[in-house]
Design a protein around this motif. Structure first.
Motif, PDB file in Angstrom:
ATOM      1  N   CYS A 204      23.683 -26.108 -10.362  1.00 65.64           N
ATOM      2  CA  CYS A 204      22.273 -26.495 -10.998  1.00 65.64           C
ATOM      3  C   CYS A 204      20.944 -25.749 -10.320  1.00 65.64           C
ATOM      4  CB  CYS A 204      22.056 -27.924 -10.884  1.00 65.64           C
ATOM      5  SG  CYS A 204      20.462 -28.393 -11.522  1.00 65.64           S
ATOM      6  N   VAL A 205      20.235 -25.122 -11.156  1.00 63.25           N
ATOM      7  CA  VAL A 205      19.141 -24.019 -10.597  1.00 63.25           C
ATOM      8  C   VAL A 205      18.078 -25.141  -9.898  1.00 63.25           C
ATOM      9  CG1 VAL A 205      19.601 -22.403 -11.888  1.00 63.25           C
ATOM     10  CG2 VAL A 205      18.259 -24.158 -12.722  1.00 63.25           C
ATOM     11  N   LEU A 206      18.125 -26.447 -10.241  1.00 64.30           N
ATOM     12  CA  LEU A 206      17.053 -27.420  -9.918  1.00 64.30           C
ATOM     13  C   LEU A 206      17.584 -28.226  -8.473  1.00 64.30           C
ATOM     14  CD1 LEU A 206      16.003 -28.810 -13.348  1.00 64.30           C
ATOM     15  CD2 LEU A 206      14.995 -26.694 -11.974  1.00 64.30           C
ATOM     16  N   GLU A 207      18.873 -28.215  -8.203  1.00 61.10           N
ATOM     17  CA  GLU A 207      19.392 -28.984  -7.168  1.00 61.10           C
ATOM     18  C   GLU A 207      18.508 -28.953  -6.073  1.00 61.10           C
ATOM     19  OE1 GLU A 207      21.435 -30.346  -3.757  1.00 61.10           O
ATOM     20  OE2 GLU A 207      20.946 -28.149  -3.939  1.00 61.10           O
ATOM     21  N   ASP A 208      18.104 -28.204  -5.460  1.00 62.00           N
ATOM     22  CA  ASP A 208      17.202 -28.233  -4.410  1.00 62.00           C
ATOM     23  C   ASP A 208      15.729 -29.230  -4.243  1.00 62.00           C
ATOM     24  OD1 ASP A 208      16.404 -25.862  -5.634  1.00 62.00           O
ATOM     25  OD2 ASP A 208      15.221 -25.479  -3.692  1.00 62.00           O
ATOM     26  N   VAL A 209      15.244 -29.347  -5.748  1.00 65.16           N
ATOM     27  CA  VAL A 209      14.333 -30.069  -6.168  1.00 65.16           C
ATOM     28  C   VAL A 209      14.282 -31.337  -6.578  1.00 65.16           C
ATOM     29  CG1 VAL A 209      12.969 -27.940  -6.148  1.00 65.16           C
ATOM     30  CG2 VAL A 209      13.756 -28.838  -8.301  1.00 65.16           C
ATOM     31  N   CYS A 210      15.810 -31.749  -6.819  1.00 59.36           N
ATOM     32  CA  CYS A 210      16.352 -32.795  -7.566  1.00 59.36           C
ATOM     33  C   CYS A 210      16.662 -34.090  -6.624  1.00 59.36           C
ATOM     34  CB  CYS A 210      17.410 -32.617  -8.302  1.00 59.36           C
ATOM     35  SG  CYS A 210      18.021 -33.892  -9.477  1.00 59.36           S
ATOM     36  N   PRO A 211      16.125 -35.044  -6.594  1.00 57.49           N
ATOM     37  CA  PRO A 211      16.287 -36.081  -5.529  1.00 57.49           C
ATOM     38  C   PRO A 211      17.595 -37.022  -5.786  1.00 57.49           C
ATOM     39  CG  PRO A 211      14.457 -36.844  -7.005  1.00 57.49           C
ATOM     40  CD  PRO A 211      14.720 -35.465  -7.350  1.00 57.49           C
ATOM     41  N   SER A 212      18.131 -36.764  -7.218  1.00 52.63           N
ATOM     42  CA  SER A 212      19.348 -37.248  -7.703  1.00 52.63           C
ATOM     43  C   SER A 212      20.534 -36.476  -7.334  1.00 52.63           C
ATOM     44  CB  SER A 212      19.259 -37.677  -9.060  1.00 52.63           C
ATOM     45  OG  SER A 212      18.144 -38.487  -9.225  1.00 52.63           O
ATOM     46  N   SER A 213      20.438 -35.418  -6.609  1.00 52.63           N
ATOM     47  CA  SER A 213      21.513 -34.590  -6.414  1.00 52.63           C
ATOM     48  C   SER A 213      22.791 -35.212  -5.840  1.00 52.63           C
ATOM     49  CB  SER A 213      21.205 -33.269  -5.682  1.00 52.63           C
ATOM     50  OG  SER A 213      22.305 -32.643  -5.262  1.00 52.63           O
ATOM     51  N   LYS A 214      23.957 -34.882  -6.355  1.00 54.21           N
ATOM     52  CA  LYS A 214      25.024 -35.579  -5.818  1.00 54.21           C
ATOM     53  C   LYS A 214      25.661 -34.944  -4.566  1.00 54.21           C
ATOM     54  CE  LYS A 214      27.883 -34.867  -9.345  1.00 54.21           C
ATOM     55  NZ  LYS A 214      28.819 -34.705 -10.114  1.00 54.21           N
ATOM     56  N   LEU A 215      24.691 -33.530  -4.234  1.00 54.90           N
ATOM     57  CA  LEU A 215      25.184 -32.739  -3.077  1.00 54.90           C
ATOM     58  C   LEU A 215      24.208 -33.373  -1.872  1.00 54.90           C
ATOM     59  CD1 LEU A 215      25.033 -29.140  -4.464  1.00 54.90           C
ATOM     60  CD2 LEU A 215      27.003 -30.749  -4.570  1.00 54.90           C
ATOM     61  N   ASP A 216      23.576 -34.296  -1.976  1.00 57.74           N
ATOM     62  CA  ASP A 216      22.683 -35.064  -1.145  1.00 57.74           C
ATOM     63  C   ASP A 216      22.931 -36.581  -1.150  1.00 57.74           C
ATOM     64  OD1 ASP A 216      20.927 -35.373   0.895  1.00 57.74           O
ATOM     65  OD2 ASP A 216      19.384 -35.316  -0.345  1.00 57.74           O
TER      66      ASP A 216
END
Length: 228
Positions: A204-216
């Motif tokens: 996802c191109v928005l992953e680092d600006v998304c508070p809902s990322s599953k990677l975090d």
């Protein structure tokens, strides 16, 4: 306390920049050749895929070419003609009523104001916004469909839950010049990456600006629910 408006505006600007680059040709996927066909297609698209609507309307628009045709239709026959569309019986009634109202109050033409459009059967702000934007080139609001609802909440742009409140919140932070395209970009991203049940956060191109990322972590911060 919610996220300050200035922070949300900054986030939206970044989201728009990235999605414009990712989906440069994003646009409406319903097929139509005039305002009446657009109105009918959007009414049919409620809780139904655009792909399915396009399959049904390819024949429907050959048979029903005017407001008069819908007004004069046998409702059961019209329901059969749109079979396969969700809630086809209800929507047949909407289309017949729309035809009657267009004839009685608008000379058979599709009106160009929010108030007149939302007075038609089966037409809410979402449908009216689509018709205004793509049928009359009038951008009065932001189309809030299921993709826009889901992604705007996941991104933390809004915590509102109803389409009307979500639209109002988005209109406060999305530049007016981007209102129309904002919807198309989020729909494209929702279909390709940020799906309802299994979003591909790793691509996802928005992953680092998304508070809902599953990677975090494993929590959907926008809704407060764990991912499935």
């Amino acid at each position: 306390m919610g996220t300050p408006r200035s922070d949300r505006e900054t986030q939206v600007a970044e989201v728009l920049d990235r999605l414009y680059e990712e989906y440069p040709d994003s646009t409406i996927s319903l097929r139509y050749s005039n305002r009446l066909e657009l109105l009918v297609a959007v009414v049919l698209s409620a809780q139904c895929t655009d792909e399915r609507v396009n399959q049904v309307t390819s024949d429907l628009f050959e048979k029903y070419r005017s407001a008069e045709d819908y007004a004069a239709a046998d409702e059961e026959e019209l329901a059969d003609d749109i079979y396969g569309i969700t809630f086809h019986n209800n929507k047949a009634g909407y289309l017949q009523s729309i035809g009657e109202t267009l004839l009685a109050e608008h000379g058979g033409e599709v009106p160009d104001t929010m108030a007149e459009l939302t007075a038609l059967s089966g037409v809410g702000r979402k449908t009216a916004n689509v018709v205004l934007q793509h049928g009359h080139d009038v951008v009065e609001g932001i189309v809030v469909d299921t993709h826009v609802q889901r992604i705007s909440r996941r991104l933390g742009i809004t915590a509102e839950e109803t389409p009307t409140k979500i639209e109002r919140a988005l209109m406060e932070v999305v530049p007016e010049s981007d209102w129309q395209q904002f919807t198309h970009l989020l729909i494209s991203h929702g279909r390709a990456v940020c799906t309802a049940r299994n979003p591909d956060c790793g691509d996802c191109v928005l992953e680092d600006v998304c508070p809902s990322s599953k990677l975090d972590g494993d929590v959907d911060l926008a809704s407060g629910e764990a991912w499935e």
